[in-house]
Scaffold this motif. Structure first.
Motif, PDB file in Angstrom:
ATOM      1  N   ARG A  49       0.813  -1.209   0.000  1.00 47.53           N
ATOM      2  CA  ARG A  49       0.000   0.000   0.000  1.00 47.53           C
ATOM      3  C   ARG A  49       0.850   1.263   0.000  1.00 47.53           C
ATOM      4  O   ARG A  49       0.391   2.326  -0.410  1.00 47.53           O
ATOM      5  N   VAL A  50       2.099   1.170   0.464  1.00 50.80           N
ATOM      6  CA  VAL A  50       2.915   2.377   0.590  1.00 50.80           C
ATOM      7  C   VAL A  50       4.167   2.351  -0.268  1.00 50.80           C
ATOM      8  O   VAL A  50       4.883   3.347  -0.352  1.00 50.80           O
ATOM      9  N   GLY A  51       4.485   1.237  -0.925  1.00 50.10           N
ATOM     10  CA  GLY A  51       5.703   1.209  -1.712  1.00 50.10           C
ATOM     11  C   GLY A  51       5.898  -0.095  -2.453  1.00 50.10           C
ATOM     12  O   GLY A  51       4.972  -0.908  -2.585  1.00 50.10           O
ATOM     13  N   GLU A  52       7.119  -0.294  -2.942  1.00 49.95           N
ATOM     14  CA  GLU A  52       7.463  -1.462  -3.732  1.00 49.95           C
ATOM     15  C   GLU A  52       8.743  -2.098  -3.210  1.00 49.95           C
ATOM     16  O   GLU A  52       9.563  -1.449  -2.564  1.00 49.95           O
ATOM     17  N   ILE A  53       8.897  -3.398  -3.511  1.00 50.64           N
ATOM     18  CA  ILE A  53      10.104  -4.136  -3.147  1.00 50.64           C
ATOM     19  C   ILE A  53      10.780  -4.629  -4.425  1.00 50.64           C
ATOM     20  O   ILE A  53      10.131  -5.207  -5.302  1.00 50.64           O
ATOM     21  N   TRP A  54      12.089  -4.404  -4.514  1.00 52.41           N
ATOM     22  CA  TRP A  54      12.920  -4.927  -5.591  1.00 52.41           C
ATOM     23  C   TRP A  54      13.905  -5.926  -4.995  1.00 52.41           C
ATOM     24  O   TRP A  54      14.249  -5.835  -3.824  1.00 52.41           O
ATOM     25  N   ARG A  55      14.356  -6.879  -5.810  1.00 50.83           N
ATOM     26  CA  ARG A  55      15.357  -7.844  -5.342  1.00 50.83           C
ATOM     27  C   ARG A  55      16.693  -7.541  -6.001  1.00 50.83           C
ATOM     28  O   ARG A  55      16.793  -7.466  -7.235  1.00 50.83           O
ATOM     29  N   LEU A  56      17.713  -7.373  -5.160  1.00 47.54           N
ATOM     30  CA  LEU A  56      19.062  -7.102  -5.619  1.00 47.54           C
ATOM     31  C   LEU A  56      19.963  -8.265  -5.218  1.00 47.54           C
ATOM     32  O   LEU A  56      20.069  -8.583  -4.030  1.00 47.54           O
ATOM     33  N   ASP A  57      20.573  -8.913  -6.201  1.00 46.84           N
ATOM     34  CA  ASP A  57      21.521  -9.998  -5.954  1.00 46.84           C
ATOM     35  C   ASP A  57      22.932  -9.515  -6.259  1.00 46.84           C
ATOM     36  O   ASP A  57      23.171  -8.883  -7.303  1.00 46.84           O
ATOM     37  N   THR A  58      23.848  -9.823  -5.346  1.00 49.44           N
ATOM     38  CA  THR A  58      25.247  -9.461  -5.538  1.00 49.44           C
ATOM     39  C   THR A  58      26.113 -10.660  -5.191  1.00 49.44           C
ATOM     40  O   THR A  58      25.608 -11.705  -4.757  1.00 49.44           O
TER      41      THR A  58
END
Length: 314
Positions: free
Chosen positions: A29-38
């Motif tokens: 409802r308030v934002g987004e999640i991204w996945r970062l792989d390193t």
């Protein structure tokens, strides 16, 4: 697009060389999640639709670090290389946590496991000062419900009549609320099924701590008993009993212990209705109608409160 700023994001948080950056993998409802792989691991990168309050984010990160140190299972917050909790990348404010794999939300989680985790959280919770945020204490009230139902009816909301028929029960439940706080500690305050998840390995994980803050432990206990009890007195008793046996400090003894639960129910329904009224697309209206329906399908009423208290008594 945030995806074009993978290297900068990794550099700001000292995460190593990027191997992939995908998203959004989840939207809230308030934002987004991204996945970062390193090369060092996997991370969840959270963005906001509205710019967050830096002081609030600092405070909730410090609280997360406290509970993580106490052994509460949760993603670990990651600070920037200069110790900050937020970074602005490509004009977007973001924060980072370690990535955890979780299963889909499930209100049928083992109530004993839920009770044990909540006991750990409350045993390790630091004292907190009030006042408690009105979101967790204030009723919508007769005037508020009447205004909302009238606006929905005028706009042709398909659930307006259903909400209107439920208002007497909602007001009856709100009469049980008591916002005079007793002993306050830092609680999660948002452990619905979307934020308390099972993991593939069989444990539980407490997610999304942005709403953490002052509350009475009994208020949060009532919230989880109802959310994961699924209307089953045996599950209510099991969760409550394991919580008590694991050293949880709260007990459900009186109707006022359900104030947080009843307040949040009203606030969520009101916000969902207002968002339906403000929506400009069919998809947005359907999304908010579904959000409101979660509570219309299983409202928390005076009868619910009485049944829970009877089930856990003694």
């Amino acid at each position: 697009m945030l995806g074009s700023h993978a290297a900068e994001t990794a550099a700001r948080f000292g995460l190593g060389e990027v191997t992939s950056f995908a998203g959004p993998v989840a939207r809230g409802r308030v934002g987004e999640i991204w996945r970062l792989d390193t090369g060092r691991g996997s991370y969840a990168v959270k963005t906001w639709r509205e710019r967050p309050d830096v002081a609030e984010v600092d405070a909730d990160t410090a609280l997360q670090e406290h509970f993580l140190g106490a052994g509460v299972p949760m993603p670990a917050p990651v600070r920037t290389t200069d110790g900050a909790v937020l970074a602005e990348v490509g004009g977007v404010p973001l924060r980072v946590h370690t990535w955890v794999d979780v299963l889909p939300e499930d209100r049928g989680l083992d109530p004993a496991a839920v009770g044990g985790l909540l006991a750990l959280l409350h045993r390790s919770a630091p004292p907190a000062s009030g006042p408690v945020d009105p979101w967790f204490t204030e009723p919508v009230g007769a005037a508020g419900w009447s205004e909302l139902v009238a606006a929905l009816g005028s706009a042709g909301a398909p659930f307006a009549a259903r909400l209107g028929a439920l208002v007497p029960s909602l007001l009856d439940a709100e009469a049980l609320m008591d916002d005079r706080p007793r002993e306050l500690v830092a609680c999660h305050r948002d452990l619905w099924a979307d934020n308390l998840r099972a993991t593939p390995a069989g444990g539980l994980m407490a997610l999304d701590w942005e709403n953490a803050g002052a509350a009475e432990p009994a208020q949060e206990l009532a919230q989880l008993v109802l959310e994961f009890g699924r209307g089953d007195p045996a599950r209510w008793r099991a969760l409550h009993a394991v919580y008590v046996g694991a050293g949880g400090p709260a007990r459900l003894r009186e109707p006022r212990d359900f104030t947080l639960l009843l307040a949040v129910q009203g606030q969520i329904v009101r916000v969902g209705c207002r968002r339906w009224l403000a929506a400009t697309t069919d998809d947005d209206r359907a999304d908010n109608e579904a959000w409101v329906a979660e509570f219309l399908d299983e409202p928390f009423t005076r009868d619910t409160v009485t049944a829970v208290l009877d089930a856990v008594d003694g």
